[in-house]
Design an enzyme around this catalytic site. Structure first.
Site, PDB file in Angstrom:
ATOM      1  N   HIS A 166      39.326  41.967  46.032  1.00 20.49           N
ATOM      2  CA  HIS A 166      38.317  42.004  44.959  1.00 20.49           C
ATOM      3  C   HIS A 166      37.222  43.043  45.270  1.00 20.49           C
ATOM      4  CE1 HIS A 166      35.499  40.586  41.957  1.00 20.49           C
ATOM      5  NE2 HIS A 166      36.184  39.499  41.688  1.00 20.49           N
ATOM      6  N   GLU A 273      40.307  45.872  41.363  1.00 20.20           N
ATOM      7  CA  GLU A 273      40.868  44.842  42.227  1.00 20.20           C
ATOM      8  C   GLU A 273      42.388  44.908  42.213  1.00 20.20           C
ATOM      9  OE1 GLU A 273      39.162  41.216  40.563  1.00 20.20           O
ATOM     10  OE2 GLU A 273      37.385  42.321  39.988  1.00 20.20           O
TER      11      GLU A 273
HETATM   12  C1  BG6 Z   1      37.060  38.779  38.544  1.00 15.95           C
HETATM   13  C2  BG6 Z   1      37.515  37.902  37.408  1.00 15.95           C
HETATM   14  O1  BG6 Z   1      38.143  39.070  39.358  1.00 15.95           O
HETATM   15  O2  BG6 Z   1      36.079  38.093  39.304  1.00 15.95           O
HETATM   16  C3  BG6 Z   1      36.300  37.530  36.568  1.00 15.95           C
HETATM   17  O3  BG6 Z   1      38.487  38.571  36.628  1.00 15.95           O
HETATM   18  C4  BG6 Z   1      35.237  36.885  37.418  1.00 15.95           C
HETATM   19  O4  BG6 Z   1      36.710  36.667  35.527  1.00 15.95           O
HETATM   20  C5  BG6 Z   1      34.902  37.798  38.593  1.00 15.95           C
HETATM   21  O5  BG6 Z   1      34.084  36.665  36.641  1.00 15.95           O
HETATM   22  C6  BG6 Z   1      33.882  37.205  39.550  1.00 15.95           C
HETATM   23  O6  BG6 Z   1      34.295  35.954  39.993  1.00 15.95           O
HETATM   24  P1  BG6 Z   1      33.371  35.085  40.922  1.00 15.95           P
HETATM   25  O7  BG6 Z   1      34.109  33.787  41.157  1.00 15.95           O
HETATM   26  O8  BG6 Z   1      33.207  35.852  42.209  1.00 15.95           O
HETATM   27  O9  BG6 Z   1      32.069  34.908  40.206  1.00 15.95           O
END
Ligand code: BG6
Length: 297
Positions: A166, A273
């Site tokens: 991510h 990502e």
């Molecule tokens: C992304 C998702 O990978 O991560 C989104 O596609 C999400 O939907 C984002 O809002 C952040 O996620 P988190 O759990 O770290 O707030």
């Protein structure tokens, strides 16, 4: 000059002789920082990110495993928190190898991290009772950062998992950013919330909340390139990771995320990502799945 590696109970830091550096938090094996030789940061890390193990890190490179988002209809993972437990478990630092120690003439360092069922909290163990191991390697050279994850089924029951790197890339001005390499690719638009895939026409620009799961029409080795002001800034090449998520929360979503700071920080980041998140990787007893990315500058 040699690669300089320092670590304590919570972080590992490595600096190349040429000056580039990385820092990895054992909590989540989250890459917190990747700096060029002049000390300029390449990853975006929220000023409100919790680095004390109380919450997954907002920024850097959190690791998503064994579920992307939540999967209410996938019985084995339905009880897990959003994006699974790898990003909020404390990993072990397994060691490092450098260009000197491997005899290669290049200027590089590889840091290895591990997480297995034994490292999990009792709570996570109960929610996902599989004998697994993850090996994560973070390799820094002068012109790229490579991160690779190996998932192994150590038990006697098959399991299904999703994985995603991510990555929060730092940019100066999101309004000048274009993402290329995903032209004509189908994507699921999580902002619109419509299940049917849409086709990307042309390059991607960001002028509002974007949360899309792309199935790149070209293979994983075709780079996804983030450019700013027409100049290529990061090029992401994937290995065995079929999907690419592009995320920018924009104004309202950034406001709603408690640890997203400063609130206008959405102007300085874009998440690209690399993952295997559309379906499930089924691992039989003893099987391994390997996925990796190389981000070049
Ligand atoms: C992304 C998702 O990978 O991560 C989104 O596609 C999400 O939907 C984002 O809002 C952040 O996620 P988190 O759990 O770290 O707030």
């Amino acid at each position: 000059a040699q690669v300089n590696i320092t670590h304590d109970n919570s972080r590992v830091n490595a600096v190349l002789p040429s000056g580039e550096s990385i820092e990895v938090l054992l909590y989540g094996a989250t890459v917190l920082s990747w700096k060029d030789r002049a000390g300029n940061e390449r990853l975006w890390l929220s000023e409100g990110a919790k680095l004390d193990g109380s919450k997954a890190v907002r920024g850097g490179i959190p690791l998503v495993f064994p579920v992307f988002g939540t999967a209410p209809n996938h019985a084995a993972t339905s009880k897990l928190p959003q994006h699974g437990f790898a990003r909020n478990s404390t990993w072990e630092f397994l060691g490092s190898s450098t260009s000197e120690s491997t005899g290669k003439s290049d200027n590089s360092v590889k840091l290895d991290f591990g997480l297995s069922q034994n490292n999990l909290s009792e709570e996570s163990k109960k929610l996902w009772p599989y004998a697994f191991s993850l090996q994560y390697s973070v390799t820094l050279t002068s012109d790229n950062l490579a991160t690779g994850l190996v998932v192994t089924n150590q038990g006697d029951q098959p399991f299904e998992a999703q994985v995603l790197l991510h990555t929060y890339l730092r940019v100066n001005d999101i309004s000048k950013v274009t993402v290329t390499g995903l032209e004509d690719s189908e994507y699921v638009d999580k902002v619109a919330g419509t299940p049917n895939p849409v086709k990307q026409s042309g390059s991607i620009t960001i002028s509002g909340e974007v949360d899309r799961v792309y199935t790149p029409s070209k293979g994983p080795s075709e780079p996804v390139v983030v450019s700013e002001g027409g100049e290529a800034k990061y090029s992401v090449v994937r290995d065995n990771l079929e999907d690419v998520v592009v995320w920018n929360p924009w104004i309202d979503k950034a406001n709603s995320i408690g640890d997203f700071e400063p609130k206008d920080g959405y102007k300085n980041m874009i998440c690209v990502e690399a993952g295997a998140v559309k379906g499930w990787q089924k691992l039989e007893a003893g099987d391994a799945f390997e996925g990796a990315q190389v981000i070049s500058v």
